[in-house]
Structures are given as C-alpha cells and as structure tokens.
Scaffold this motif. Structure first.
Motif, short mmCIF file in Angstrom:
data_model
loop_
_atom_site.label_atom_id
_atom_site.label_comp_id
_atom_site.label_asym_id
_atom_site.label_seq_id
_atom_site.Cartn_x
_atom_site.Cartn_y
_atom_site.Cartn_z
N ASN A 36 -3.09 -0.36 -15.69
CA ASN A 36 -2.32 -0.54 -14.45
C ASN A 36 -1.64 0.74 -14.00
N ALA A 37 -2.29 1.88 -14.28
CA ALA A 37 -1.72 3.18 -13.91
C ALA A 37 -2.17 3.61 -12.52
N ILE A 38 -3.33 3.13 -12.09
CA ILE A 38 -3.85 3.54 -10.78
C ILE A 38 -3.98 2.31 -9.88
N LYS A 82 2.17 3.12 -8.76
CA LYS A 82 3.57 3.02 -8.36
C LYS A 82 3.92 3.97 -7.22
N SER A 83 2.91 4.56 -6.60
CA SER A 83 3.18 5.48 -5.50
C SER A 83 3.91 4.79 -4.37
N LYS A 84 4.93 5.44 -3.86
CA LYS A 84 5.70 4.90 -2.73
C LYS A 84 5.04 5.27 -1.40
N ASN A 85 3.98 6.06 -1.49
CA ASN A 85 3.32 6.53 -0.27
C ASN A 85 1.81 6.30 -0.35
N ALA A 86 1.43 5.10 -0.79
CA ALA A 86 0.01 4.81 -0.98
C ALA A 86 -0.77 4.87 0.32
N ASP A 87 -0.19 4.43 1.42
CA ASP A 87 -0.90 4.48 2.71
C ASP A 87 -1.20 5.92 3.12
N LYS A 88 -0.21 6.77 2.96
CA LYS A 88 -0.40 8.18 3.32
C LYS A 88 -1.39 8.84 2.36
N ALA A 89 -1.31 8.48 1.07
CA ALA A 89 -2.24 9.04 0.09
C ALA A 89 -3.67 8.63 0.42
N TRP A 90 -3.85 7.38 0.85
CA TRP A 90 -5.20 6.93 1.23
C TRP A 90 -5.71 7.73 2.42
N ASP A 91 -4.86 8.00 3.37
CA ASP A 91 -5.26 8.79 4.53
C ASP A 91 -5.74 10.17 4.10
N VAL A 92 -5.05 10.76 3.13
CA VAL A 92 -5.46 12.06 2.60
C VAL A 92 -6.86 11.97 2.00
#
Length: 404
Positions: free
Chosen positions: A97-99, A295-305
């Motif tokens: 459950n790390a990613i 646990k990223s607080k910015n998963a949406d932005k990370a996906w965009d990247v």
C-alpha cells in the motif's frame, strides 16, 4: 544510517500545496550518467516551464541504494509524490500500500491502449494499475561483424541450434564466441528466463521438459562447447559490455544501454533479435514505471505530470536517446524519432514478444533467486539439469499463487 538517510531525503514530506503553487517530490536513480541525468532534468524543466505554479523537487539516488531506500520509505510512510521504480517492484510496493491505485485514471486515459500489452502488464498488480510506463528495454544479440567476417559467417543466428554452432565457430584463442551476464543475481534470471519461455515453459512449470531443455542448452554452451567462458559466472551486464568492447567476445546478449559504449569500440558491429527456441521468440521486458505515492496530497497534479511526460511528443528525445529506451507503444515502434541508433530496430522488433516479470507478483525476488541459483548450479557443474530443476521447483512452488 540507511534509515536516517531516507528520512533526511524525505523530510519535506509528500509534496505541498500553497497559494504560491504546488511542490511535488520526485525520486529516481537516473543520475548514473551525465546523459541520463541531463535527460531527466530537461523533462522536468520543460514541464515546469509550461505549467506555471508547479515545482518538482527531484532527488536522484544511486542505483545500488535505490531499492532499499524506496522500500524503507514505503515502510515509514515517507514515500515521495512521484517515484521511478523498476517494474518488478510494482507488485511489491502495491502489496505494501505504498503506491496509489491508478486504475480509474489509467483506464480512462486515451493513451493506455497504445502501449504494447506486455508493457501494460508491467504496471499491474491484482488486475489494478499502479504505474505509468516510462522507459522500456529488452535484450538482443549484439555481434562483432569483423569476427563474423573472419570466420566466414554472413548472418547472425536465428535459432538455438544456429546460436550454438555460430558460437563454436567464433571461439578462438583470442575471443569467446558468446558472452552474457551469469553472475548469481537478477541479471542471470533476466537472461535465462527467455530460454525457458522460448522452450515453452514458465516460472510455474520449472522442472518440466522446457526448463530442462533451457538448462541443457546453457550447459552445452559453457561446459561442453566452451564457447561461453566460465568467467561469465562472475559477470554482470556491464562486465560483458566491457569484454565485448575490448574484442574478447564475438557475440553478447545485452541491452540497449550498451549501445553508446559499443558505438565507440572501434570495430564494425550490429544487433539482431535473440535466436528463437522451439516455441518461438521471447525476450525479457525491462524498464521502469512512474508511480504516485499512496499518501500523496497532490495525486491529481502528479497524474497530470505523468500523463504529460508519457506523451511521446513531449519526451521522445529524452526517454529514447537520453535514457536509452526502446519504443514501447504501437505508434512508436516504427517512428523515426525513436531510431536514436540503427541497432534500435533489433530491440524494437522483439518488444511485442517481450514478457513482464512483474506478473509473477510481490514474491518475484525470491522466485528469481531460485531461478538464478538453478542456472548457476548447472553452469558451474555442481548439479545436473534435473537435480537443479527439482531443487528450484521445491523453492518456487510454495511462492506461487500469493498475490499475483
């Protein structure tokens, strides 16, 4: 000390958002060469330049330390927003459950169907998607064209029988006929598994005739024909690359990462697909996945990247020539933009028949050890193929069926 280093690297946490924009943390192991380091920095800079308000804080970590640090980050809850991981680590980190589970995003992503099926498979664990394909590679047969000419050989081998006879014909007092990484580690599994697949077997069927045929083949090359030197039992990919470049091996099985150095070797050379076995071609799928911390607080932005970086029009130069990747999509297999060297064709031709190791689940490291131990025992002469295969089967069977 390792734990302290991990916490020091991850002290900033899983990214941050503020009125000034978003900061994403990023870990990778691409600092191993100036070219690869430059390629990643260029990609990140171009994304940032075209996406105001997003800052990516990159932490390059040494390849030898990366796996341990990423596993420790998973255990400690300090996983970065974005990480570049070896594809066999996808099931391991997903099972911990790390990613993040990217299934909803991945399945609605228009580009997903453009990737070759084995490449998509490398992103999965328990039928869910946890990564976005980054660099992909496989192995091929690279050969010294001057040695071929001297031996009167006009074409590279296409079958096991031709590989064996060609290797024997090329073996002289000055150079061996064939070399491949056979030290007791994952690199040997990476080279040996394709023989099992080409013979019609698989990890779950170790102990069957196909695995015995594969073991008998390497035994013949090393112990009977002596066209493969015993020293390969201590060699990794980089050692084989050096020996080939020095003219000590007429042929080698290796990856596209060797192309830049081979191109400087001072002799004529070429590449060809791996010779096929009784059941046809098969090659190992290597490479990395981009993943997002659970646990990223910015998963949406990370996906965009990740979606932006995965688009070939944004990254073909850096991921291709800069990172030595082989095209891994239907729309890039024959794209001239990915032909960063003439040898790329030999690797690209094999990509549709490449197989992902991540399909074996989170216990792949233990499975791999059983396979490389089996192959080593046969090549050293410690055990006959049947004995080695039976011992490996006893280790492998209890590991199967656990979270594929």
């Amino acid at each position: 000390m390792l734990v302290a280093a991990v916490f020091a690297i991850a002290a900033c946490g899983n990214g941050a958002s503020s009125s000034d924009g978003t900061t994403l943390t990023w870990w990778d192991y691409f600092g191993y060469s100036p070219a690869s380091d430059h390629a990643v920095n260029d990609l990140i800079k171009r994304y940032q330049d075209s996406h105001a308000g997003v800052t990516i804080k990159r932490t390059p970590i040494g390849f030898a330390d990366f796996h341990a640090k990423i596993v420790q980050a998973a255990a400690s809850g300090t996983f970065p927003d974005i990480a570049v991981i070896d594809t066999p680590d996808v099931p391991l980190l997903a099972s911990q459950n790390a990613i993040g589970d990217l299934s909803a995003r991945f399945t609605s992503w228009p580009d997903k169907d453009k990737y070759l099926a084995p490449v998509r498979d490398g992103m999965k664990y328990q039928d869910k998607f946890y990564g976005v394909p980054l660099r992909s590679n496989t192995t091929a047969l690279l050969y010294n064209a001057d040695h071929f000419a001297q031996a009167g050989i006009t074409a590279p081998p296409k079958t096991w029988a031709e590989l064996r006879s060609t290797a024997k014909a090329l073996t002289t007092a000055d150079h061996s006929g064939l070399c491949f990484a056979a030290a007791a580690n994952e690199q040997l599994t990476f080279n040996f598994l394709p023989l099992v697949w080409q013979a019609g077997g698989d990890v779950a069927t170790i102990g069957d005739q196909a695995s015995l045929d594969a073991l008998a083949f390497v035994k013949a090359l090393v112990n009977e024909d002596k066209s493969v030197p015993k020293s390969v039992l201590q060699w990794g990919h980089s050692d084989v690359e050096k020996e080939f470049g020095a003219g000590h091996c007429a042929m080698m099985i290796n990856g596209p990462w060797t192309i830049p150095s081979v191109a400087k070797a001072g002799f004529a050379w070429a590449a060809a697909p791996l010779p096929a076995g009784a059941k046809g071609p098969a090659s190992p799928l290597g490479g990395e996945a981009w993943v997002i911390g659970a646990k990223s607080k910015n998963a949406d932005k990370a996906w965009d990247v990740l979606a932006w970086l995965a688009d070939p029009k944004n990254s073909a130069k850096e991921i291709g020539g800069g990172l030595g990747s082989i095209p891994n999509r239907e729309d890039t297999l024959k794209d001239p933009a990915w032909k960063w060297n003439t040898a790329v064709d030999a690797f690209a031709e094999q990509m549709p028949a490449a197989r992902a190791r991540s399909v074996y689940g989170p216990k792949y490291p233990q499975l791999s050890e059983a396979i490389w131990t089996m192959a080593q025992q046969v090549m050293t002469g410690e055990r006959e193929p049947q004995q080695a295969a039976d011992a490996a089967k006893a280790k492998i069977q209890p590991l199967l069926g656990n979270g594929k």
